[in-house]
Design a protein around this motif. Structure first.
Motif, PDB file in Angstrom:
ATOM      1  N   ASN A  23       2.474  10.213   0.966  1.00 17.99           N
ATOM      2  CA  ASN A  23       2.884  10.587   2.325  1.00 17.99           C
ATOM      3  C   ASN A  23       2.396  11.978   2.718  1.00 17.99           C
ATOM      4  O   ASN A  23       2.854  12.544   3.698  1.00 17.99           O
ATOM      5  CB  ASN A  23       4.402  10.477   2.489  1.00 17.99           C
ATOM      6  N   GLY A  24       1.486  12.542   1.932  1.00 17.61           N
ATOM      7  CA  GLY A  24       0.958  13.867   2.227  1.00 17.61           C
ATOM      8  C   GLY A  24       1.654  14.966   1.453  1.00 17.61           C
ATOM      9  O   GLY A  24       1.039  15.930   1.040  1.00 17.61           O
ATOM     10  N   ASN A  25       2.961  14.826   1.249  1.00 16.55           N
ATOM     11  CA  ASN A  25       3.723  15.823   0.499  1.00 16.55           C
ATOM     12  C   ASN A  25       3.912  15.434  -0.960  1.00 16.55           C
ATOM     13  O   ASN A  25       4.042  16.298  -1.818  1.00 16.55           O
ATOM     14  CB  ASN A  25       5.104  16.039   1.125  1.00 16.55           C
ATOM     15  N   GLU A  26       3.964  14.135  -1.228  1.00 14.11           N
ATOM     16  CA  GLU A  26       4.161  13.667  -2.592  1.00 14.11           C
ATOM     17  C   GLU A  26       3.589  12.266  -2.770  1.00 14.11           C
ATOM     18  O   GLU A  26       3.427  11.524  -1.809  1.00 14.11           O
ATOM     19  CB  GLU A  26       5.637  13.676  -2.971  1.00 14.11           C
ATOM     20  N   GLN A  27       3.285  11.960  -4.007  1.00 10.79           N
ATOM     21  CA  GLN A  27       2.818  10.630  -4.361  1.00 10.79           C
ATOM     22  C   GLN A  27       3.944   9.924  -5.095  1.00 10.79           C
ATOM     23  O   GLN A  27       4.752  10.556  -5.760  1.00 10.79           O
ATOM     24  CB  GLN A  27       1.576  10.691  -5.263  1.00 10.79           C
ATOM     25  N   ASN A  28       3.974   8.601  -4.978  1.00 10.69           N
ATOM     26  CA  ASN A  28       5.056   7.829  -5.562  1.00 10.69           C
ATOM     27  C   ASN A  28       4.551   6.433  -5.879  1.00 10.69           C
ATOM     28  O   ASN A  28       3.646   5.931  -5.216  1.00 10.69           O
ATOM     29  CB  ASN A  28       6.215   7.761  -4.564  1.00 10.69           C
ATOM     30  N   MET A  29       5.147   5.802  -6.885  1.00  9.91           N
ATOM     31  CA  MET A  29       4.835   4.411  -7.206  1.00  9.91           C
ATOM     32  C   MET A  29       6.131   3.629  -7.261  1.00  9.91           C
ATOM     33  O   MET A  29       7.184   4.168  -7.570  1.00  9.91           O
ATOM     34  CB  MET A  29       4.113   4.313  -8.548  1.00  9.91           C
ATOM     35  N   ALA A  30       6.027   2.328  -6.956  1.00  9.12           N
ATOM     36  CA  ALA A  30       7.181   1.446  -7.013  1.00  9.12           C
ATOM     37  C   ALA A  30       6.687   0.025  -7.256  1.00  9.12           C
ATOM     38  O   ALA A  30       5.540  -0.308  -6.943  1.00  9.12           O
ATOM     39  CB  ALA A  30       7.967   1.497  -5.698  1.00  9.12           C
ATOM     40  N   VAL A  31       7.562  -0.795  -7.804  1.00  5.04           N
ATOM     41  CA  VAL A  31       7.275  -2.217  -7.925  1.00  5.04           C
ATOM     42  C   VAL A  31       7.930  -2.907  -6.735  1.00  5.04           C
ATOM     43  O   VAL A  31       9.081  -2.626  -6.395  1.00  5.04           O
ATOM     44  CB  VAL A  31       7.820  -2.793  -9.251  1.00  5.04           C
ATOM     45  N   ALA A  46      10.505  -2.763  -1.823  1.00  4.08           N
ATOM     46  CA  ALA A  46      10.467  -2.214  -3.176  1.00  4.08           C
ATOM     47  C   ALA A  46      11.775  -2.549  -3.877  1.00  4.08           C
ATOM     48  O   ALA A  46      12.841  -2.567  -3.250  1.00  4.08           O
ATOM     49  CB  ALA A  46      10.278  -0.700  -3.138  1.00  4.08           C
ATOM     50  N   TYR A  47      11.680  -2.820  -5.171  1.00  5.07           N
ATOM     51  CA  TYR A  47      12.874  -3.111  -5.956  1.00  5.07           C
ATOM     52  C   TYR A  47      13.633  -1.819  -6.264  1.00  5.07           C
ATOM     53  O   TYR A  47      13.041  -0.764  -6.453  1.00  5.07           O
ATOM     54  CB  TYR A  47      12.506  -3.807  -7.274  1.00  5.07           C
ATOM     55  N   SER A  48      14.945  -1.931  -6.298  1.00  3.65           N
ATOM     56  CA  SER A  48      15.796  -0.813  -6.694  1.00  3.65           C
ATOM     57  C   SER A  48      16.640  -1.274  -7.882  1.00  3.65           C
ATOM     58  O   SER A  48      16.363  -2.304  -8.482  1.00  3.65           O
ATOM     59  CB  SER A  48      16.666  -0.358  -5.520  1.00  3.65           C
ATOM     60  N   ASP A  49      17.678  -0.554  -8.210  1.00  2.00           N
ATOM     61  CA  ASP A  49      18.504  -0.885  -9.373  1.00  2.00           C
ATOM     62  C   ASP A  49      19.125  -2.270  -9.261  1.00  2.00           C
ATOM     63  O   ASP A  49      19.469  -2.732  -8.175  1.00  2.00           O
ATOM     64  CB  ASP A  49      19.632   0.143  -9.528  1.00  2.00           C
ATOM     65  N   GLY A  50      19.255  -2.931 -10.384  1.00  4.58           N
ATOM     66  CA  GLY A  50      19.957  -4.201 -10.446  1.00  4.58           C
ATOM     67  C   GLY A  50      19.214  -5.375  -9.838  1.00  4.58           C
ATOM     68  O   GLY A  50      19.815  -6.399  -9.550  1.00  4.58           O
ATOM     69  N   GLY A  51      17.906  -5.246  -9.609  1.00  2.93           N
ATOM     70  CA  GLY A  51      17.146  -6.349  -9.051  1.00  2.93           C
ATOM     71  C   GLY A  51      17.217  -6.466  -7.541  1.00  2.93           C
ATOM     72  O   GLY A  51      16.639  -7.368  -6.960  1.00  2.93           O
ATOM     73  N   TRP A  52      17.913  -5.554  -6.880  1.00  3.02           N
ATOM     74  CA  TRP A  52      17.978  -5.554  -5.424  1.00  3.02           C
ATOM     75  C   TRP A  52      16.673  -4.996  -4.884  1.00  3.02           C
ATOM     76  O   TRP A  52      15.940  -4.304  -5.577  1.00  3.02           O
ATOM     77  CB  TRP A  52      19.139  -4.688  -4.939  1.00  3.02           C
ATOM     78  N   PHE A  53      16.377  -5.256  -3.634  1.00  6.45           N
ATOM     79  CA  PHE A  53      15.198  -4.666  -3.020  1.00  6.45           C
ATOM     80  C   PHE A  53      15.539  -4.138  -1.646  1.00  6.45           C
ATOM     81  O   PHE A  53      16.542  -4.512  -1.045  1.00  6.45           O
ATOM     82  CB  PHE A  53      14.025  -5.657  -2.961  1.00  6.45           C
ATOM     83  N   THR A  54      14.696  -3.227  -1.169  1.00  3.84           N
ATOM     84  CA  THR A  54      14.907  -2.592   0.125  1.00  3.84           C
ATOM     85  C   THR A  54      13.583  -2.495   0.857  1.00  3.84           C
ATOM     86  O   THR A  54      12.521  -2.472   0.237  1.00  3.84           O
ATOM     87  CB  THR A  54      15.536  -1.193  -0.054  1.00  3.84           C
ATOM     88  N   ASP A  55      13.629  -2.428   2.181  1.00  5.23           N
ATOM     89  CA  ASP A  55      12.414  -2.240   2.966  1.00  5.23           C
ATOM     90  C   ASP A  55      11.812  -0.881   2.668  1.00  5.23           C
ATOM     91  O   ASP A  55      12.531   0.118   2.517  1.00  5.23           O
ATOM     92  CB  ASP A  55      12.731  -2.307   4.464  1.00  5.23           C
TER      93      ASP A  55
END
Length: 80
Positions: A23-31, A46-55
């Motif tokens: 995003n210009g300020n930081e790099q990040n990776m996600a599944v 992107a997946y978050s804790d417990g198998g949930w996902f979020t936009d």
């Protein structure tokens, strides 16, 4: 592992991939996965804790297929 630019090719819908964001300020990776696409918008989750996902707030710049599971590993073992 190979990285693919999203502007060159997108993964199949609802296929888990590794995503790279900048995003210009930081790099990040996600599944996560490509959730929807039409002529106006591309939606990623992107997946978050417990198998949930979020936009995702933004689209990744690159994606990569996930590696295969180790030989002899049964994915169903972790869900029991």
């Amino acid at each position: 592992m190979r990285w693919i630019k999203c502007k060159n090719r997108l993964p199949e819908l609802h296929t888990d991939v590794l995503m790279f964001f900048d995003n210009g300020n930081e790099q990040n990776m996600a599944v996560g996965f490509l959730a929807d696409i039409d002529e106006h918008i591309t939606s990623w989750c992107a997946y978050s804790d417990g198998g949930w996902f979020t936009d995702c707030d933004e689209s990744p710049l690159y994606w990569s297929p996930l590696p295969k599971y180790p030989r002899g590993y049964n994915i169903n073992d972790c869900h029991q």
